[in-house]
Write a protein that holds these residues in place. Structure first.
Motif, short mmCIF file in Angstrom:
data_model
loop_
_atom_site.label_atom_id
_atom_site.label_comp_id
_atom_site.label_asym_id
_atom_site.label_seq_id
_atom_site.Cartn_x
_atom_site.Cartn_y
_atom_site.Cartn_z
N GLU A 85 0.84 -1.21 0.00
CA GLU A 85 0.00 0.00 0.00
C GLU A 85 0.87 1.25 0.00
N LYS A 86 1.84 1.29 0.89
CA LYS A 86 2.78 2.40 0.96
C LYS A 86 4.01 1.93 1.73
N VAL A 87 5.10 2.66 1.59
CA VAL A 87 6.29 2.40 2.39
C VAL A 87 6.13 3.15 3.72
N ASP A 88 6.09 2.39 4.81
CA ASP A 88 5.88 2.99 6.13
C ASP A 88 7.17 3.57 6.70
N THR A 89 8.30 2.88 6.43
CA THR A 89 9.57 3.31 7.00
C THR A 89 10.70 3.08 6.00
N VAL A 90 11.70 3.96 6.06
CA VAL A 90 12.95 3.78 5.32
C VAL A 90 14.08 3.97 6.32
N PHE A 91 15.06 3.07 6.27
CA PHE A 91 16.20 3.16 7.18
C PHE A 91 17.47 2.99 6.37
N VAL A 92 18.32 4.01 6.38
CA VAL A 92 19.59 3.96 5.67
C VAL A 92 20.68 3.70 6.71
N GLY A 93 21.32 2.54 6.61
CA GLY A 93 22.31 2.16 7.61
C GLY A 93 23.64 1.80 6.97
N GLY A 94 24.56 1.37 7.80
CA GLY A 94 25.88 1.09 7.26
C GLY A 94 26.74 0.31 8.23
N GLY A 95 28.07 0.50 8.08
CA GLY A 95 28.71 1.58 7.37
C GLY A 95 28.36 2.98 7.86
N THR A 96 28.76 3.91 7.02
CA THR A 96 28.52 5.32 7.29
C THR A 96 27.79 5.91 6.10
N PRO A 97 26.46 5.91 6.10
CA PRO A 97 25.71 6.43 4.96
C PRO A 97 26.08 7.86 4.60
N THR A 98 26.43 8.64 5.61
CA THR A 98 26.68 10.06 5.38
C THR A 98 28.07 10.33 4.81
N LEU A 99 28.79 9.26 4.42
CA LEU A 99 29.97 9.46 3.56
C LEU A 99 29.54 9.72 2.13
N LEU A 100 28.32 9.34 1.77
CA LEU A 100 27.78 9.67 0.45
C LEU A 100 27.32 11.13 0.46
N PRO A 101 27.37 11.78 -0.68
CA PRO A 101 26.79 13.13 -0.74
C PRO A 101 25.31 13.11 -0.35
N ALA A 102 24.86 14.17 0.29
CA ALA A 102 23.45 14.25 0.68
C ALA A 102 22.54 14.10 -0.54
N ASP A 103 22.98 14.60 -1.67
CA ASP A 103 22.17 14.49 -2.88
C ASP A 103 21.98 13.04 -3.30
#
Length: 406
Positions: A85-103
């Motif tokens: 129906e819809k995506v209730d949650t998104v979780f970006v984990g790692g590692g260090t996700p914020t080594l990627l550019p915010a864009d």
């Protein structure tokens, strides 16, 4: 080798799921996990599927990683012929996700929305190392639709951070939490690790005070686990450091629970405290209550309708499979009713809402009665037909669970 994946069974080249799994998908909610396997350096205790620049080798690139994840997302859209129906949650984990550019993180989130649609109140979390973000970066994430940030603090004691081989300074994590609030994040988590060799009670008390003073609405606190194959484990085998002490870990847990409760954060899972029901990590609750999720990225695990699968671990192998138009899934398992019941008991008992007594068989109910007599279950909840751990029960949660599954 640490972090080895189980054997499982073969996955079709196109990643197709059994019709019964598709039909059952989303009944307990649907989330998306995105694994970002890059780290600037490896912490001595870390056993996660992560790679520094020197470990990465050829065939994989941080610069191209977002495009590779989007390729798996396109494959997922074809596999999930019955859309949630819809995506209730998104979780970006790692590692260090914020080594990627915010864009890049913004592009991945936008693609998830385009593929399945984000619920109007979707929780969107990214993990971050404190030294990998600043106010400008956090503002870009917030503008892109991220609603929650989870910062790896671990400790404010310089000696503890050195043993754990963390790169940030003692004060950086609380400062980053304050910046996240300034950037517009309503929900901010700080992680703590307790029981590190050399950590004193005063060290941990100061870490707790720093967490509380930072004004976060969620705290996760975990006992140090020494994983085989890590540098920390090697140092302990050589006798350079003592192994963690269970009694010390119990004392630290009790100190955390007392301090966080007094500050208005209440436990809702054995290792997690939140200021309000809205501040609880809904993505983790999806895991703990048997929901479905698609895991994007190397080594990521997924679960849809009673089928669990896991991707190849190395970023280069992951990218190669997707470039060839193949699923990156290495293997999978079809969970039986008994498997799902076992996991349901193991996970729900750790929650403050507990588990219905009626979910147990006769032997399990006898085990619950024994735990009640030993003061490990809340009497009022038990009388109302639910199993809820007391504070002492939380310290012995694994043993209680074994009794319930005997």
């Amino acid at each position: 080798m640490p972090g080895e994946l189980p054997d499982g069974e073969a996955v079709p080249r196109d990643g197709a799921l059994p019709p019964a799994a598709l039909e059952a998908s989303g009944r307990r909610g649907f989330g998306v996990y995105v694994h970002v396997p890059f780290c600037a350096s490896r912490c001595g205790y870390c056993d996660f599927n992560t790679y520094t620049a020197t470990e990465l080798g050829g065939g994989a690139s941080r610069d191209e990683y977002a495009e590779t994840v989007l390729a798996e997302l396109r494959l997922a859209s074809h596999v999930m012929t019955k859309k949630p129906e819809k995506v209730d949650t998104v979780f970006v984990g790692g590692g260090t996700p914020t080594l990627l550019p915010a864009d890049d993180l913004a592009r991945i989130l936008e693609a998830i929305d385009d593929t399945w649609g984000l619920a109007a109140d979707a929780e969107v979390t990214t993990e971050a190392n404190p030294e990998s973000v600043d106010l400008s970066y956090l503002r870009r994430l917030r503008a892109a639709g991220f609603t929650r940030v989870s910062l790896g603090m671990q400790s404010t004691a310089p000696g503890v951070l050195r043993i754990l081989e963390r790169q940030h300074s003692a004060g950086r994590a609380p400062a980053a939490a304050i910046e996240a609030r300034e950037a517009g994040f309503e929900h901010v988590n700080l992680d703590l690790i307790y029981g590190t060799p050399g950590e004193t009670a005063d060290d941990f008390d100061r870490s707790l005070a720093a967490v509380i003073d930072a004004g976060v609405d969620h705290v996760s606190a975990y006992a140090l686990i020494v994983e085989d194959g890590t540098r920390l484990a090697a140092r302990m085998r050589r006798g350079e450091l003592p192994y963690p002490d269970d009694d010390v870990a119990a004392d630290r847990y009790l100190a955390a629970d007392r301090a966080l409760t007094a500050a208005g954060l209440h436990w809702y899972e054995v290792s997690n405290w939140a200021a309000t029901p809205e501040a609880r990590c809904r993505h983790n609750l999806l895991y703990w209550t048997g929901g479905d999720w698609w895991g994007l990225g190397p080594g990521a695990h997924s679960h849809v309708g009673g089928v669990r699968w896991w991707n190849v671990k190395h970023p280069a192998a992951y990218a190669k499979r997707l470039a060839a138009g193949e699923t990156p899934a290495l293997a999978r398992e079809l969970l039986t009713d008994a498997d799902r019941h076992l996991e349901d008991v193991m996970l729900r008992v750790r929650l403050a809402e507990g588990l219905p007594l009626a979910a147990l068989d006769e032997a399990g109910r006898a085990g619950a009665k024994g735990a009640l007599v030993r003061g490990l279950l809340e009497p009022d909840a038990y009388d109302a037909g639910r199993i809820v751990l007391t504070r002492d029960g939380r310290l012995l949660a694994d043993g209680v669970i074994r009794d319930l599954l005997t």
